[in-house]
Design an enzyme around this catalytic site. Structure first.
Site, mmCIF file in Angstrom:
data_model
loop_
_atom_site.group_PDB
_atom_site.id
_atom_site.type_symbol
_atom_site.label_atom_id
_atom_site.label_comp_id
_atom_site.label_asym_id
_atom_site.label_seq_id
_atom_site.Cartn_x
_atom_site.Cartn_y
_atom_site.Cartn_z
ATOM 1 N N ARG A 124 76.951 86.393 30.298
ATOM 2 C CA ARG A 124 77.217 85.676 29.035
ATOM 3 C C ARG A 124 78.425 84.735 29.125
ATOM 4 N NH1 ARG A 124 72.744 87.377 28.760
ATOM 5 N NH2 ARG A 124 71.855 88.620 27.073
ATOM 6 N N SER A 153 71.693 88.637 19.406
ATOM 7 C CA SER A 153 72.517 89.827 19.644
ATOM 8 C C SER A 153 73.963 89.549 19.251
ATOM 9 C CB SER A 153 72.462 90.222 21.120
ATOM 10 O OG SER A 153 71.152 90.575 21.480
ATOM 11 N N GLU A 183 79.192 88.755 21.398
ATOM 12 C CA GLU A 183 78.327 87.809 22.093
ATOM 13 C C GLU A 183 78.210 86.532 21.257
ATOM 14 O OE1 GLU A 183 73.785 87.600 23.805
ATOM 15 O OE2 GLU A 183 74.966 89.409 24.115
#
Length: 307
Positions: A167, A216, A298
């Site tokens: 990420r 998410s 995130e």
């Protein structure tokens, strides 16, 4: 107020950003700039005073803009930056192309980039976040990207120089991704289409796809990153530690952790950015108190709180 260059594209002062994010929250940007084309973007950045901050924004699928807005020129790419072309097993996509469109176009040409099909957002954001699904990441297929530097130069960056990790990627502040080149395996178009249909069915069964979310909310805990590789572990997911801390369905004002999938933050209607971020922070606190695990966001959070 600093004088800005006059582009051929659209430059809008005080533009509210709430309607440009999937969560439908956020105050105004000082300026919203929508470039007419690549030349326009390069010339604008070259002439923009160095002290003016720049924030490249995709389709806002993984973003909370705080209620006070952004003291920056927000750059949003549109037409002219969303082309998709396939040559052999190599796929070139503009940064504004939607991930799902790239997956579909590739599949039609017999190239397997099916992992992109269920990832919300556009290619620029997918590269920046090294987005992944079903054990496959952007890093597994990315060859190179093209970007415009803060000084207006067009540069080509090999994927290896981006240091793509879970990420995250290394892209200098203010640089604007404009194109990405991927390599995919050959596949039968019908088989690839069937695989994507199955992925969509699974996603719709397990995630609140009809609600106002930003994908998410938290990364899976460190060491449990769902890479699907041999050294990976699937024992611990963000939703699991949120559940164990009793935060599935938790609310704060108009914000809620989805009862369907507890790692999805939902705007149930009328939530402020402060409520969404506040609920997320409360979840992080409760999870840490319960298990000693520190969850990391995130969703990107930017801008200033309301005054």
């Amino acid at each position: 107020m600093t004088e800005l260059p006059e582009p051929r594209g659209r430059l809008t002062p005080g533009r509210p950003l709430s309607e440009l994010t999937w969560l439908r929250v956020g105050g105004p940007a000082d300026w919203l700039y929508q470039p007419a084309d690549l030349d326009d973007l390069q010339a604008f950045l070259a002439d923009l005073p160095a002290e003016v901050p720049v924030f490249p924004m995709g389709v806002g699928s993984n973003l909370i803009v705080r209620d006070g807005g952004l003291r920056a020129v927000v750059i949003r790419l549109g037409r002219g930056f969303n082309g998709i072309s396939v040559e052999g097993t190599r796929v070139t996509a503009g940064a504004a192309a939607l991930d799902a469109h790239v997956a579909r176009r590739a599949a039609e040409a017999g190239v397997d980039l099916t992992f992109l099909r269920t990832i919300p957002g556009s290619i620029g954001g997918a590269v920046r976040m090294n987005a992944g699904c079903y054990g496959t990441y952007v890093a597994d297929h990315l060859i190179e990207v093209r970007a415009v530097t803060r000084a207006g130069a067009l540069v080509t960056i090999p994927a290896g120089d981006l240091n793509l990790a879970y990420r995250q990627s290394d892209l200098p502040e203010g640089w604007v991704l404009v194109e990405a080149v991927f390599e995919g395996a050959e596949g039968d178009p019908e088989d690839l289409a069937a695989r994507m249909d199955a992925q969509l069915k699974t996603r719709d069964e397990t995630q609140p796809t009809k609600d106002r979310t930003a994908g998410s909310t938290f990364r899976n805990p460190a060491g449990f990153s769902s890479t699907g590789r041999a050294d990976d572990s699937h024992d611990l997911k963000a939703w699991k530690v949120i559940d164990e801390a009793g935060m599935r369905g938790a609310t704060m004002g108009g914000a809620q952790m989805s009862p369907k999938h507890s790692n999805f933050l939902v705007n149930t209607g009328g939530a402020t950015a402060a409520e969404l971020e506040g609920l997320g922070e409360e979840v992080r606190k409760k999870v840490f108190q319960h298990s000693g695990i520190e969850l990391h966001w995130e969703i990107m959070r930017v801008g200033e709180p309301a005054r």
